[in-house]
Every structure is written in C-alpha cells, then in structure tokens.
Design a protein around this motif. Structure first.
Motif, mmCIF file in Angstrom:
data_model
loop_
_atom_site.group_PDB
_atom_site.id
_atom_site.type_symbol
_atom_site.label_atom_id
_atom_site.label_comp_id
_atom_site.label_asym_id
_atom_site.label_seq_id
_atom_site.Cartn_x
_atom_site.Cartn_y
_atom_site.Cartn_z
ATOM 1 N N THR A 11 0.715 -1.164 0.379
ATOM 2 C CA THR A 11 -0.034 -0.231 0.176
ATOM 3 C C THR A 11 1.043 0.897 0.179
ATOM 4 O O THR A 11 2.135 1.306 0.844
ATOM 5 N N GLU A 12 0.063 2.528 -0.649
ATOM 6 C CA GLU A 12 0.773 4.067 -0.236
ATOM 7 C C GLU A 12 2.257 3.673 -1.434
ATOM 8 O O GLU A 12 3.395 4.470 -1.189
ATOM 9 N N THR A 41 -10.691 0.385 0.511
ATOM 10 C CA THR A 41 -10.751 0.525 1.818
ATOM 11 C C THR A 41 -10.248 2.099 2.283
ATOM 12 O O THR A 41 -9.395 2.851 1.969
ATOM 13 N N GLY A 42 -10.399 2.109 3.753
ATOM 14 C CA GLY A 42 -9.791 3.658 5.045
ATOM 15 C C GLY A 42 -9.880 5.062 4.281
ATOM 16 O O GLY A 42 -9.610 6.171 4.019
ATOM 17 N N PRO A 72 -9.642 1.267 7.766
ATOM 18 C CA PRO A 72 -7.937 1.482 6.677
ATOM 19 C C PRO A 72 -7.410 0.088 7.017
ATOM 20 O O PRO A 72 -6.139 -0.025 6.993
ATOM 21 N N LEU A 73 -7.789 -1.411 6.394
ATOM 22 C CA LEU A 73 -7.918 -2.066 6.912
ATOM 23 C C LEU A 73 -7.936 -3.644 5.333
ATOM 24 O O LEU A 73 -7.880 -2.290 4.402
ATOM 25 N N ALA A 74 -7.243 -3.969 5.395
ATOM 26 C CA ALA A 74 -7.107 -5.251 3.923
ATOM 27 C C ALA A 74 -9.403 -5.154 4.263
ATOM 28 O O ALA A 74 -9.624 -5.449 5.157
ATOM 29 N N ALA A 111 -6.148 -3.667 -3.784
ATOM 30 C CA ALA A 111 -5.939 -2.960 -2.350
ATOM 31 C C ALA A 111 -5.072 -2.844 -1.935
ATOM 32 O O ALA A 111 -5.069 -4.415 -1.364
ATOM 33 N N GLY A 112 -3.215 -2.187 -1.596
ATOM 34 C CA GLY A 112 -2.496 -2.699 -1.067
ATOM 35 C C GLY A 112 -1.951 -3.745 -2.265
ATOM 36 O O GLY A 112 -2.127 -3.458 -3.724
ATOM 37 N N VAL A 116 -3.711 -9.229 -0.541
ATOM 38 C CA VAL A 116 -3.636 -8.872 0.239
ATOM 39 C C VAL A 116 -5.580 -9.349 -0.250
ATOM 40 O O VAL A 116 -5.985 -9.315 -1.085
HETATM 41 C C1 LIG Z 1 -6.273 1.023 3.328
HETATM 42 C C2 LIG Z 1 -5.206 1.518 2.113
HETATM 43 N N1 LIG Z 1 -4.689 2.196 2.521
HETATM 44 C C3 LIG Z 1 -5.661 -0.111 1.563
HETATM 45 N N2 LIG Z 1 -6.364 0.765 0.545
HETATM 46 C C4 LIG Z 1 -5.583 -1.283 1.902
HETATM 47 C C5 LIG Z 1 -4.045 -1.939 2.760
HETATM 48 C C6 LIG Z 1 -4.194 -2.611 3.409
HETATM 49 C C7 LIG Z 1 -2.826 -3.709 3.494
HETATM 50 C C8 LIG Z 1 -2.934 -4.811 3.537
HETATM 51 C C9 LIG Z 1 -1.643 -5.111 4.703
HETATM 52 O O1 LIG Z 1 -0.903 -5.843 3.560
HETATM 53 O O2 LIG Z 1 -0.334 -5.728 5.146
#
Ligand SMILES: C[C@H](N)[C@H](N)CCCCCC(=O)O
Ligand SMILES: Nc1ncnc2c1ncn2[C@@H]1O[C@H](COP(=O)(O)OP(=O)(O)OP(=O)(O)O)[C@@H](O)[C@H]1O
Ligand SMILES: [Mg+2]
Length: 238
Positions: A11-12, A41-42, A72-74, A111-112, A116
């Motif tokens: 993520t990010e 999410t988030g 903001p989770l999986a 997502a991530g 995920v």
């Molecule tokens: C909230 C975030 N920005 C994404 N939408 C979701 C990321 C999930 C990551 C889970 C993980 O790999 O631990």
C-alpha cells in the motif's frame, strides 16, 4: 479484453497515481477509459476514493467502486469487522468485463499488494486477474528494499501463470539516492520484466492540467503500445 490490473508491492506505493498517469496517457491517445477500484478501504462514505482521485487527475474516465469499507485495513478484514459482505474476485472480474464491453481500456486497481485478501476464503486481486486473463502492472517504490518486494510480486504472478506486464516506479524522487539510481538497472534484471515508467514524486499534487500534459512523459512508449488500436490483447480467459 482490454483490461489491465494494477497492483503494487504494497500500500502507499503510488498505485493510484500510476493508474491516473496510465489513464491520462490513454485518454490523450483518444481511448475511452474506465477505472475500477476493486475494493476501497480507509475512506469514509463522503470522501473521494481512489477511482475518483484518478478521475480528478486524469479527466473523463468512468469510475467504478464495487465496495467501500471505511476502516483502513485489508478488504477482507474491513468487511468482516463491518459485518458486511466481502468483495469476491469473480465480482471484480465480472464488473471489469462489463466495463470492457464499453471502453477501450479498463484499469483495475487493487488494495495494497497482490495477495491482500478480499474475502475470508483467501480471494485476492491475483484471482480476479486470473479470471480475466489480464496483464498485471506492478507499481514499486524507487529506493532501497524495492528489489526484494518487486521480485516477490513478479514471481507470484508468474507462479500463477499471470502476465507481469512490467514495473512502474510510483514515486521517483527529485534527488534519487544511490539505491534508487541502481534500481533502474536492477529492477528489470531481477524481475525479468521491463521498467515501464516512473512517476515523479509530488505528481499527485500537480494541478490536473499539468498532470495530464505530463503523464505520457512518465511512461514508456512500450506501455502505450498496450492500448494502441489493435495492440491491446489479453489472453483468452480459461
Ligand atoms: C487502507 C490502505 N490505504 C489500503 N486501501 C489497504 C491496504 C491493505 C494492506 C494490508 C497488508 O498488506 O497488510
Ligand atoms: N508520485 C506521487 N506524487 C504525489 N503523491 C504521491 C505519489 N505517489 C504516491 N503519493 C502519495 O502517497 C500516498 C500513496 O499513494 P497512492 O494513494 O497512489 O498509493 P496506493 O498504492 O494507491 O495505495 P492503496 O493501497 O491505498 O491504494 C498518497 O497519499 C499519495 O498522495
Ligand atoms: Mg490507491
């Protein structure tokens, strides 16, 4: 089907900004584009999600967001905690296929990272990509640590018989350090797939007109070949 899945090492890392750059470049080439955020999410109900952020930066794209969970989770965890139905990979694939019927290019942002979980059964973006037989673009950080994470992601794609289309660096620093500079050579070497672009750090904060005017410069022509008329082909879904 003209579908490209956009994942990342985590993520990010800049998946949304890269998705916007690809969308902007395709729009500039005269293609119609849809952006599907597989599971958001988030983000609160009243906030713009990643698909809307792509539209803000890139322009006239169709946006789709099958499910949103505020924490903001999986997605699987966020759905479970919200007591709501999760997003299933086949639902993502079906929505992408519907959009593909009416657009030249459909970009599906995960997502991530790749594995995920979307649901309690362990469904992931990789499963949706497999159902679509779509190529997968991997967004990666520029600096130290990216070689391992990017190679792992590409190996997982290959292990599943998926096509890794290439790597795009999500945020290329204004003053790249030694590791970032070396990674320009090492990323293609360790992954065996081409480096297809690098979006400059801060690009997401550009005004949309500047973002759109610059996006093609951040991406390799080889990536654009993906949506040139007749050139975009994915394999037949099983
Ligand atoms: C909230 C975030 N920005 C994404 N939408 C979701 C990321 C999930 C990551 C889970 C993980 O790999 O631990
Ligand atoms: N090139 C960039 N220019 C400006 N901001 C960036 C850039 N790359 C990433 N960011 C910022 O870093 C953060 C993460 O980027 P982004 O939202 O694209 O990540 P992501 O990989 O899509 O994450 P997610 O898993 O949440 O979808 C955002 O706050 C974004 O504004
Ligand atoms: Mg995103």
């Amino acid at each position: 089907m003209p579908v490209m899945v956009i994942t990342g090492t985590g993520t990010e890392v800049g998946k949304t900004v890269v998705t916007a750059a690809v969308a902007a470049a395709a729009l500039a080439a005269g293609r119609s584009v849809a952006v599907l955020k597989a599971a958001q999410t988030g983000v609160r109900p009243d906030e713009p999600g990643d698909a809307e952020e792509v539209a803000r930066l890139a322009g006239a794209v169709t946006t789709a967001e099958p499910a949103r969970y505020p924490e903001p989770l999986a997605p699987a965890t966020a759905a479970r905690r919200a007591g709501r139905a999760p997003v299933r990979p086949h639902e993502v694939a079906e929505r992408a296929a519907e959009l593909a019927a009416g657009h030249d290019l459909v970009l599906v942002e995960g997502a991530g990272g790749l594995l995920v979980r979307f649901d309690a059964a362990g469904g992931t973006l990789a499963d949706a990509a497999a159902l679509l037989a779509a190529p997968v673009l991997v967004v990666a950080p520029a600096g130290l640590g990216t070689l391992n994470a990017t190679e792992l992601t590409v190996r997982e794609l290959r292990g599943r018989g998926l096509e890794a289309a290439g790597v795009v660096i999500g945020s290329w620093p204004g003053e790249p350090d030694l590791a970032a500079r070396c990674n320009l050579l090492d990323l293609p070497d360790v992954t065996g797939v081409p480096l297809l672009g690098a979006v400059p750090a801060g690009a997401g904060a550009l005004d949309p007109a500047t973002f759109r005017a610059s996006a093609r410069d951040w991406l390799a022509p080889r990536l654009e070949g993906r949506w040139d008329a007749g050139a975009f082909r994915t394999r037949e879904a099983p």
